[in-house]
Design a protein around this motif. Structure first.
Motif: not given
Length: 517
Positions: A319, A316, A99, A96, A467-468
Motif C-alpha cells: 500500500l 503495508g 492484505t 486493503r 492504512p486509513q
C-alpha cells in the motif's frame, strides 16, 4: 538454598523469586562447571539422557530445527503479503481487504499456545511439534486451492494455528538443552529468525508471486513443502527435551507389547512423568498462572507495544510502495522492500546474543570469586541501544513517507527506518526472552506463552487502521510519531521498574499474593 531445593520448588509450582538459582555449595559438594570454569546453571544430573548432558552436535542440530520452526510461522505468513493486488483481483475485493489474508492470522500465535503448550507438557514436546506442523501442511495446500476469499482467509488462520507450535514450544525446548551462560546466543538465534522471518517472507513472496508461472498460489504450495521438510527434520533431529530428575536411576519400563506402544517407541515419543498426579484441568490452567508474575507480564507487554507495528509495516509495503504510490513498485520490488528488515535483524543479532552471554559469564565469574550475586536484571541494561533504535527507526520511516528527503522517488531513507527499527527489535526480543527464562528457567514454555500472547495481540490490530490513519489529513508522520514515542513513555513501567527493584518485586511472587504477604 541449594540447586536441588530451587528446582524442587519450581516443579511444585512454587517459583523461586530470587533469580539466583541457588548457587551455594550443597553439603560441601562442589558445583559443576564448564571447561572455562563458568558455573553450570542449572546444575545437571549425572544422567547422560538429560538434555543438558547431550553432546554439542545433538543439542545444536535440535536447536537449528526448532529455530526454523519458529522462523516458518512468520515467513509463511508474509510470503503471500506482496501479492495483495493479485489477491484482490482474484477474489474481487480491495487491496486493503486482501492484505488481511496475510495479517489476520497474526493473532493466532497469541491463542494457539494455550492448547499446544499444555498438551506438550502432558504428551511431550516432540509429538505436538509433529502434529502441529502436519496441520500446517494440510491447510497450506487448502489455501493454495481456495476459490473464494472466505475460504482462503479461514484456512490461512487454521494453517497459522498448526504452525504456532514452533513459535511457542521452540523457546522452551531450547531452554531445556542449554545452560544459563549459553542461552543468550541460542535464544538470540531463535529470536533472530523470529524477527527476520516476516521480512524474508516478503522478499521470497514478491519474487514468487511476480513470476507468471507461479503466482500467489505457489507461495502457499512452497509453504507446504517447507513444512514437510521441517517435519522430516523434527523426526530425525529433535528428541524429546522434557526431562524429570526424579526419573534418573528409576528402573527402565518394560518393552511395549501393544501396537500403540510400539508405534510410540518407534516415533520416539516419551510422555513426561507426572509425579504429582496433576489433572488435565491443572495442566491446561497452569500457563495462565504466569500472567500473575510481573517479571513476565510487564516486559512482555512493553515489548509488544515497542514492536506492535511489525505486521502493519510488512502488510503495508504494497500500500505504501506499490502501484498508485509515488514509488510505483511492482510485486517483486515490493518484496525487495523487506530486505531492509532482514539486514536490520542480522545486525541486531550480531550485537544482542553475544553481549547477553558476555554479561551472564561475567556476572557468574564475579559471583564465584565472592562478588555480588548474579541477578537476571543485570541483563536488562543491554536494552538501552534497542530502545533508542526502535523509536528512531519508526520516526524516520513515518517522516520519510510523509516528507521524502531525497526526492519523491527515493525509497532508501524510508526503508532505512525499517532497518533501524528491526535492529532494535532484535536486541529487545533477545534480551527480554533471555531475562524472563532466566527468572523462571523451568517454566520457559509458559513464559513464551505470555510473551507471544501480548506480542501477537498488539501486532494484530494496527494493520486494520494504520492504512486509513496514513491517508488521513496528518499523513504517515502522525501514526509513526505515536508509535515511536509509546515505548519511551512506557519504558519506566515495563522495564525500568525491574532495573530499579527487580529482585524485590520478584520476591513478592504472584500479583494475587501480594496482599497476603
Amino acid at each position: 538454598m541449594s540447586v536441588d531445593d530451587v528446582e524442587k520448588s519450581v516443579e511444585d509450582g512454587q517459583l523461586t523469586p530470587t533469580g539466583e538459582h541457588g548457587l551455594e555449595k550443597n553439603d560441601g559438594k562442589p558445583l559443576k562447571t564448564a571447561s572455562d570454569g563458568t558455573i553450570l546453571v542449572p546444575q545437571p544430573s549425572d544422567d547422560p539422557e538429560e538434555p543438558l548432558n547431550w553432546s554439542w552436535r545433538k543439542k545444536h542440530m535440535a536447536m537449528i530445527v526448532l529455530a526454523f520452526g519458529t522462523f516458518f510461522v512468520k515467513f509463511t505468513a508474509t510470503i503471500i503479503a506482496p501479492g495483495a493486488h493479485q489477491l484482490a483481483e482474484e477474489f474481487g475485493t480491495s487491496p486493503r481487504r486482501a492484505t488481511y489474508i496475510a495479517s489476520a492470522a497474526s493473532v493466532v500465535p497469541a491463542v494457539a499456545p494455550f492448547l499446544w503448550v499444555p498438551l506438550s507438557n502432558r504428551l511431550g514436546r516432540r509429538p505436538i511439534l509433529l502434529v502441529g506442523n502436519l496441520m500446517a501442511i494440510a491447510f497450506a495446500i487448502v489455501v493454495a486451492r481456495a476459490n473464494v476469499y472466505g475460504q482462503a482467509l479461514a484456512c490461512r488462520i487454521l494453517m497459522a494455528f498448526g504452525a504456532s507450535v514452533g513459535i511457542c514450544i521452540g523457546p522452551g525446548a531450547i531452554s531445556d538443552m542449554f545452560f544459563l551462560h549459553e542461552k543468550g546466543k541460542r535464544m538470540g538465534i531463535n529470536s533472530f529468525l523470529l524477527v527476520c522471518a516476516p521480512y524474508l517472507g516478503g522478499v521470497a513472496g514478491g519474487s514468487i508471486i511476480y513470476n507468471n508461472d507461479l503466482g500467489w498460489r505457489w507461495s502457499m504450495y512452497i509453504s507446504a513443502i517447507l513444512y514437510a521438510i521441517l517435519v522430516v527434520a523434527h523426526f530425525f533431529f529433535v528428541p524429546e527435551t522434557l526431562y524429570h530428575r526424579s526419573s534418573f536411576g528409576a528402573p527402565k519400563p518394560p518393552p511395549p507389547t501393544t501396537f500403540v506402544g510400539k508405534f510410540c517407541k518407534f516415533m520416539g515419543f516419551h510422555p513426561p512423568a507426572n509425579p504429582h498426579n496433576h489433572t488435565w484441568l491443572y495442566t491446561f490452567t497452569r500457563p495462565f498462572a504466569m500472567f500473575a508474575y510481573p517479571a513476565v507480564v510487564l516486559p512482555s507487554l512493553w515489548f509488544s507495544i515497542a514492536g506492535m507495528t511489525e505486521v502493519a509495516n510488512t502488510a503495508g509495503f504494497p500500500l505504501n510502495f506499490g502501484p498508485g504510490t509515488r514509488y510505483n513498485f511492482n510485486t517483486r520490488e515490493i518484496g525487495f522492500c523487506s530486505f531492509s528488515g532482514f539486514i536490520g535483524a542480522v545486525a541486531g543479532e550480531f550485537f544482542a546474543g553475544p553481549l547477553c552471554d558476555f554479561v551472564a559469564k561475567r556476572g557468574l565469574r564475579r559471583q564465584e570469586a565472592g562478588g555480588e550475586k548474579w541477578r537476571p536484571e543485570k541483563m536488562l541494561h543491554v536494552l538501552w541501544s534497542g530502545v533508542i533504535t526502535v523509536s528512531a527507526g519508526l520516526l524516520l520511516y513515518g517522516l520519510e513517507l510523509n516528507y521524502p528527503s531525497m526526492g519523491t522517488r527515493s525509497w532508501a531513507p524510508a526503508l532505512a527506518g525499517i532497518l533501524i527499527f528491526t535492529f532494535g527489535q532484535e536486541i529487545l526480543v533477545t534480551v527480554i526472552m533471555t531475562y524472563m527464562t532466566d527468572c523462571y528457567p523451568q517454566r520457559a514454555a509458559e513464559v513464551s506463552i505470555v510473551f507471544q500472547f501480548w506480542l501477537n495481540i498488539m501486532a494484530y490490530h494496527p494493520p486494520f487502521y494504520v492504512p486509513q490513519w496514513i491517508h488521513s489529513g496528518g499523513g504517515a508522520k502522525v501514526p509513526y510519531i505515536v508509535f515511536a514515542v509509546l515505548p519511551i513513555v512506557i519504558f519506566p513501567f515495563g522495564i525500568g521498574v525491574f532495573m530499579w527493584r527487580g529482585p524485590q518485586i520478584r520476591a513478592k511472587g504472584r500479583i494475587v499474593d501480594w496482599k497476603k504477604e
